[in-house]
Design a protein around this motif. Sequence first.
Motif, mmCIF file in Angstrom:
data_model
loop_
_atom_site.group_PDB
_atom_site.id
_atom_site.type_symbol
_atom_site.label_atom_id
_atom_site.label_comp_id
_atom_site.label_asym_id
_atom_site.label_seq_id
_atom_site.Cartn_x
_atom_site.Cartn_y
_atom_site.Cartn_z
ATOM 1 N N PRO A 260 4.230 9.281 -4.705
ATOM 2 C CA PRO A 260 2.974 10.042 -4.659
ATOM 3 C C PRO A 260 2.659 10.770 -5.954
ATOM 4 N N ASP A 261 3.666 10.957 -6.800
ATOM 5 C CA ASP A 261 3.435 11.617 -8.088
ATOM 6 C C ASP A 261 2.685 10.731 -9.068
ATOM 7 N N LEU A 262 2.765 9.407 -8.887
ATOM 8 C CA LEU A 262 2.133 8.475 -9.819
ATOM 9 C C LEU A 262 1.045 7.623 -9.193
ATOM 10 N N VAL A 263 1.172 7.324 -7.914
ATOM 11 C CA VAL A 263 0.316 6.307 -7.299
ATOM 12 C C VAL A 263 -0.763 6.955 -6.438
ATOM 13 N N GLU A 264 -2.015 6.596 -6.699
ATOM 14 C CA GLU A 264 -3.156 6.993 -5.872
ATOM 15 C C GLU A 264 -3.761 5.734 -5.269
ATOM 16 N N MET A 265 -4.387 5.899 -4.096
ATOM 17 C CA MET A 265 -4.978 4.742 -3.442
ATOM 18 C C MET A 265 -6.335 5.091 -2.858
ATOM 19 N N GLN A 266 -7.304 4.248 -3.150
ATOM 20 C CA GLN A 266 -8.605 4.322 -2.518
ATOM 21 C C GLN A 266 -8.635 3.247 -1.430
ATOM 22 N N VAL A 267 -8.686 3.691 -0.168
ATOM 23 C CA VAL A 267 -8.624 2.774 0.958
ATOM 24 C C VAL A 267 -10.042 2.393 1.386
ATOM 25 N N PHE A 268 -10.324 1.108 1.374
ATOM 26 C CA PHE A 268 -11.588 0.574 1.849
ATOM 27 C C PHE A 268 -11.363 -0.075 3.213
ATOM 28 N N ASP A 269 -12.456 -0.327 3.919
ATOM 29 C CA ASP A 269 -12.401 -1.228 5.059
ATOM 30 C C ASP A 269 -13.646 -2.109 5.003
ATOM 31 N N VAL A 270 -13.628 -3.183 5.746
ATOM 32 C CA VAL A 270 -14.713 -4.175 5.772
ATOM 33 C C VAL A 270 -14.752 -5.030 4.507
ATOM 34 N N ALA A 271 -14.279 -4.502 3.378
ATOM 35 C CA ALA A 271 -14.509 -5.123 2.074
ATOM 36 C C ALA A 271 -13.764 -6.437 1.845
ATOM 37 N N ARG A 272 -12.680 -6.693 2.617
ATOM 38 C CA ARG A 272 -11.944 -7.950 2.479
ATOM 39 C C ARG A 272 -11.209 -8.044 1.129
ATOM 40 N N HIS A 273 -10.791 -9.262 0.760
ATOM 41 C CA HIS A 273 -9.883 -9.444 -0.382
ATOM 42 C C HIS A 273 -10.632 -9.594 -1.704
ATOM 43 N N THR A 274 -10.318 -8.709 -2.662
ATOM 44 C CA THR A 274 -10.906 -8.694 -4.013
ATOM 45 C C THR A 274 -12.430 -8.704 -3.991
ATOM 46 N N LYS A 275 -13.018 -8.143 -2.939
ATOM 47 C CA LYS A 275 -14.482 -8.068 -2.849
ATOM 48 C C LYS A 275 -14.946 -6.627 -2.699
ATOM 49 N N LEU A 276 -14.133 -5.690 -3.151
ATOM 50 C CA LEU A 276 -14.448 -4.279 -3.015
ATOM 51 C C LEU A 276 -15.628 -3.894 -3.908
ATOM 52 N N TRP A 277 -15.641 -4.417 -5.131
ATOM 53 C CA TRP A 277 -16.781 -4.184 -6.035
ATOM 54 C C TRP A 277 -18.061 -4.701 -5.403
ATOM 55 N N ASN A 278 -18.009 -5.876 -4.832
ATOM 56 C CA ASN A 278 -19.197 -6.494 -4.242
ATOM 57 C C ASN A 278 -19.708 -5.686 -3.058
ATOM 58 N N TYR A 279 -18.775 -5.200 -2.263
ATOM 59 C CA TYR A 279 -19.123 -4.493 -1.035
ATOM 60 C C TYR A 279 -19.685 -3.100 -1.315
ATOM 61 N N ASP A 280 -19.046 -2.356 -2.221
ATOM 62 C CA ASP A 280 -19.481 -0.990 -2.531
ATOM 63 C C ASP A 280 -19.237 -0.730 -4.013
ATOM 64 N N GLN A 281 -20.134 -1.258 -4.840
ATOM 65 C CA GLN A 281 -19.962 -1.166 -6.289
ATOM 66 C C GLN A 281 -19.908 0.280 -6.763
ATOM 67 N N GLU A 282 -20.719 1.150 -6.184
ATOM 68 C CA GLU A 282 -20.760 2.538 -6.631
ATOM 69 C C GLU A 282 -19.438 3.252 -6.377
ATOM 70 N N ARG A 283 -18.904 3.118 -5.159
ATOM 71 C CA ARG A 283 -17.636 3.777 -4.859
ATOM 72 C C ARG A 283 -16.500 3.190 -5.696
ATOM 73 N N TRP A 284 -16.471 1.880 -5.818
ATOM 74 C CA TRP A 284 -15.431 1.203 -6.596
ATOM 75 C C TRP A 284 -15.441 1.686 -8.038
ATOM 76 N N SER A 285 -16.612 1.713 -8.649
ATOM 77 C CA SER A 285 -16.746 2.125 -10.047
ATOM 78 C C SER A 285 -16.427 3.604 -10.223
ATOM 79 N N ASP A 286 -16.925 4.447 -9.313
ATOM 80 C CA ASP A 286 -16.658 5.878 -9.412
ATOM 81 C C ASP A 286 -15.172 6.176 -9.270
#
Length: 411
Positions: free
Chosen positions: A365-391
Amino acid sequence: MVVPRRAASRGASPALAAGLRTALTGLSVTLAGVLSLLALASVRMARKVVTPAAREPDTRIVGLDTAAQTITLTRTPDTRLPGRYGLFTTGSEHYLKLGSVLAEDGETVKRKLLTHIGGQSRLAAEAAFSGWYFSRPEELHLPFTPELVGSSLGPCPAWLFPAGDEAVLEPDTWVVQVHGRGTTRAECLRAVPVFHALGVTSLVVSYRNDGEAPRSRAGTYALGATEWRDVDAALGFARRRGAKRVVLMGWSMGGAIALQVALNSAHRDLIAGIVLDSPVIDWRIVLDYQARLLHVPSAVTDLAIGALGADWAAPVTRTGGGIPFDRLDVVARAGELRHPVLILHSDDDGFVPSDASHDLVVARPDLVEMQVFDVARHTKLWNYDQERWSDSIRSWFDRRVLSAAPAASDN
């Protein structure tokens, strides 16, 4: 006359023995047949895992309206996703950009076409849905140059997107992007504008056996165990071009490769952080998950993983050598991590389960952060929610990279 019991027993013994021999012989033949089938199935599975394969159709075009510029596809968990995507096709067009979902029913999905299709266009029914969106670097409308990164196998093609003259804050910071299994570096183009806006130079690389870089003697994937050396050569390329710190970004199997670079590279002092999109962090979890999806018996999966990991089985699995699954298990090696990590992963990934990503956060937890998505499927997080992914990337970059000095080398 009553036959004495002992005599009767002696008379029955030859027949009983013959029956037992027949039964044991039949059982042995059956067992040998089962074992042979298990071995054959496990070899086939092992070869499929490491053999680079052409893109396979996963949907069908069932309607094309060139007047309205819409396309109708068979409904799958991917084709019904909100957002912008791509579609690999054959015929008069090879790749189409797709917009929002306009309508769907239980069997089909109608989407807006973002690539104009003329009335004379002819497309085959079979198609492959894609998260790439951009298929060529020219589509980004950013300056770039084609480059060759020298590796131990030969030159690996790359695209270099310079930060730009207006980016004066971090001119010496680079990002090296690594694509996933069964794809090419075009998969990474989505992230280039985000880093360009941060004033960061992007180097989008290829690696052995991906169809663009040189082929190894075996011509198969090592799931990151050897591919990382080509990406390590890209770090050397960046250093020679003036990079003072580098962020590694890996997509899917590219995440496994990026992590191996971070753990093994002679340029560890250059690495400032790691961004992972839908990453493979423990291959055994991924292979077991995919096998269960395909209803492959666990015995076959275990045999396949065992064969992939064994040097003696390499001539059969065609790996060129055993794949070191323990070394590729970064949860088990979490204590060796030295760089901040951002993971972007959807809990309904459907291809690479997010379990190991969550486990890595718990382990470090000292080094690793995670943004958890749902619905977005595999390697399609940018496509699904570009604003959240980029931010998410921008925020992490500001906090963990721009404000911190490069990690000290352990070498």
